[in-house]
Design an enzyme around this catalytic site. Structure first.
Site, PDB file in Angstrom:
ATOM      1  N   HIS A 178      12.039  26.440  19.236  1.00 12.02           N
ATOM      2  CA  HIS A 178      11.620  25.057  18.963  1.00 12.02           C
ATOM      3  C   HIS A 178      11.176  24.900  17.515  1.00 12.02           C
ATOM      4  CE1 HIS A 178       9.236  21.266  19.781  1.00 12.02           C
ATOM      5  NE2 HIS A 178       8.588  21.745  18.727  1.00 12.02           N
ATOM      6  N   GLU A 179      10.288  25.783  17.069  1.00 14.43           N
ATOM      7  CA  GLU A 179       9.731  25.628  15.727  1.00 14.43           C
ATOM      8  C   GLU A 179      10.783  25.840  14.643  1.00 14.43           C
ATOM      9  OE1 GLU A 179       6.858  24.406  14.971  1.00 14.43           O
ATOM     10  OE2 GLU A 179       6.330  24.228  17.079  1.00 14.43           O
ATOM     11  N   HIS A 182      13.023  22.877  13.981  1.00  8.91           N
ATOM     12  CA  HIS A 182      12.510  21.841  13.078  1.00  8.91           C
ATOM     13  C   HIS A 182      13.099  22.021  11.676  1.00  8.91           C
ATOM     14  CE1 HIS A 182       9.728  19.484  15.392  1.00  8.91           C
ATOM     15  NE2 HIS A 182       9.037  20.541  15.795  1.00  8.91           N
ATOM     16  N   TYR A 193       8.901  11.723  10.877  1.00  8.41           N
ATOM     17  CA  TYR A 193       8.039  12.227  11.933  1.00  8.41           C
ATOM     18  C   TYR A 193       7.041  11.169  12.385  1.00  8.41           C
ATOM     19  CZ  TYR A 193       6.054  16.102  14.609  1.00  8.41           C
ATOM     20  OH  TYR A 193       5.645  16.943  15.617  1.00  8.41           O
ATOM     21  N   GLU A 202      11.065  15.956  17.726  1.00  6.26           N
ATOM     22  CA  GLU A 202      10.463  16.888  18.674  1.00  6.26           C
ATOM     23  C   GLU A 202      11.432  17.245  19.798  1.00  6.26           C
ATOM     24  OE1 GLU A 202       7.676  18.691  19.087  1.00  6.26           O
ATOM     25  OE2 GLU A 202       7.232  18.218  16.996  1.00  6.26           O
ATOM     26  N   ASP A 275      -0.991  10.854  17.763  1.00  5.22           N
ATOM     27  CA  ASP A 275       0.144  11.785  17.803  1.00  5.22           C
ATOM     28  C   ASP A 275       1.343  11.225  17.031  1.00  5.22           C
ATOM     29  OD1 ASP A 275       1.650  14.064  18.614  1.00  5.22           O
ATOM     30  OD2 ASP A 275       2.420  12.986  20.361  1.00  5.22           O
ATOM     31  N   HIS A 280       5.041  13.760  20.473  1.00  5.78           N
ATOM     32  CA  HIS A 280       5.097  14.797  21.500  1.00  5.78           C
ATOM     33  C   HIS A 280       5.103  14.198  22.907  1.00  5.78           C
ATOM     34  CE1 HIS A 280       3.450  17.250  18.123  1.00  5.78           C
ATOM     35  NE2 HIS A 280       4.172  18.198  18.679  1.00  5.78           N
TER      36      HIS A 280
END
Length: 361
Positions: A178-179, A182, A193, A202, A275, A280
């Site tokens: 996932h990271e 990005h 974002y 995300e 957020d 998210h």
């Protein structure tokens, strides 16, 4: 808090609303750690924004401009922060080709970087995160009781968790995928974002994080658990993961962490200033669309459904402000170009977006 509306941001796996819940409802010792996380993470972002930081793939792009592109093999370096809030860590503990160290966090980070590289290279022909051979770096044992993992534009950084609510953040392969994803999104589409484009940002990371795990395990779409962060929560938490792509809103329901707030369709879309506009939270909607498309198409999700999402990410029509409807149209159109307008794959994509209430008209 690991959120920021601009590019080159710090992307964290743990949403700020979970840290806020821990700061308010967690055990006394964890409340302080959560508050520190909420305060420290934006500070890291501001420092990176002020210094500019190494832009993703800068060295790799220089090599490309000079006609020198590294072979499509990973080049991994793992550093140990030794409990200090410093990244990169001061001590290099494993380099590419080194044997396992016996330190679970070090070896999981090394293997996770490799598994992510393998998915993008073998399934999509992509040479590392920037498609130009970017070396993959990670820092483990960051800070003490640090409940998060993040991609800062140049490397992965992992906390060890607090041991009460969260295990070490290298434990979940899909978190690593996932990271790093990005970085791919940053390089290709630069999705802003905030709001729907941020939720897409995300979601795309969740999609490819899930595919990294499925590719390593050679699971079909039907066999996969479609959970993001399975293994992160300790037995003290009433939950199975951070998010469920199959059933958004069901990943956890716990007195400390609260209840998973993700909606499963547009009828539950959350409008909030928190957020970064719910990046998210509302990512559950495109997450479920991908799950529905992948299971309708069948087989290995990285092959056809994943190819469609990857093509859409690289498509020039996907821009910084692309919203759910825009991305839905792009996925439908790239599916039609690759498989045919009347193909089962194209129908599955259109049907999946319709099922979550995204209007493509």
């Amino acid at each position: 808090m690991c959120t920021h509306p601009h590019r080159h941001t710090l992307h964290c796996i743990l949403p700020p609303y979970i840290l806020s819940r821990i700061a308010e409802h967690g055990p006394p010792g964890l409340r302080a750690a959560a508050m520190r996380g909420l305060l420290v993470d934006p500070t890291i972002r501001m420092v990176r924004a002020a210094t500019g930081g190494p832009v993703i793939g800068a060295l790799a792009r220089l090599r490309t401009a000079a006609g020198v592109v590294r072979a499509a093999t990973p080049l991994r370096t793992i550093r140990d922060a030794q409990g200090e809030p410093e990244a990169p860590g001061a001590v290099i503990v494993r380099r590419e080709g080194d044997a396992p160290t016996g330190d679970a966090a070090v070896d999981e980070a090394y293997d996770g970087l490799g598994a992510t590289f393998a998915l993008f290279q073998e399934a999509y022909g992509r040479n590392s995160i920037d498609d130009a051979g970017l070396p993959l770096d990670a820092t483990v044992h960051y800070d003490r009781d640090y409940d998060n993992a993040f991609w800062d534009g140049t490397q992965m950084v992992f906390g060890d968790g607090d041991g009460q609510l969260f295990n070490r953040f290298t434990i979940a392969l899909d978190v690593i995928g996932h990271e790093l994803a990005h970085g791919v999104t940053e390089k290709e589409a630069g999705l802003a974002y905030y709001g729907q484009s941020g939720a897409l940002n995300e979601s795309i990371s969740d999609v490819f994080g899930a595919l990294v795990k499925q590719y390593l395990l050679r699971q079909t779409a039907e066999e996969a658990d479609w959970l993001i962060g399975a293994g992160l929560l300790t037995p003290a938490v009433n939950g199975v993961a951070l998010r469920s792509m199959k059933a958004p809103g069901t990943a956890y329901d716990d007195p400390v962490l609260g209840r998973d707030p993700q909606p499963a369709d547009m009828a539950g879309f959350v409008r909030t200033n928190q957020d970064n506009g719910g990046v998210h939270i509302n990512s559950g909607i495109p997450n479920r669309a991908f799950h529905l498309a992948a299971t309708a198409i069948g087989g290995h999700a990285w092959e056809r459904a994943g190819q469609i999402w990857y093509d859409a990410l690289l498509d020039p029509a996907t821009r910084a402000n692309t919203d759910f409807a825009g991305f839905a149209r792009i996925t439908r159109d790239v599916a039609a170009r690759r498989y045919g307008s009347g193909a089962a794959e194209t129908r599955a994509v259109a049907g999946a977006w319709a099922a979550v209430g995204v209007d493509m008209s």
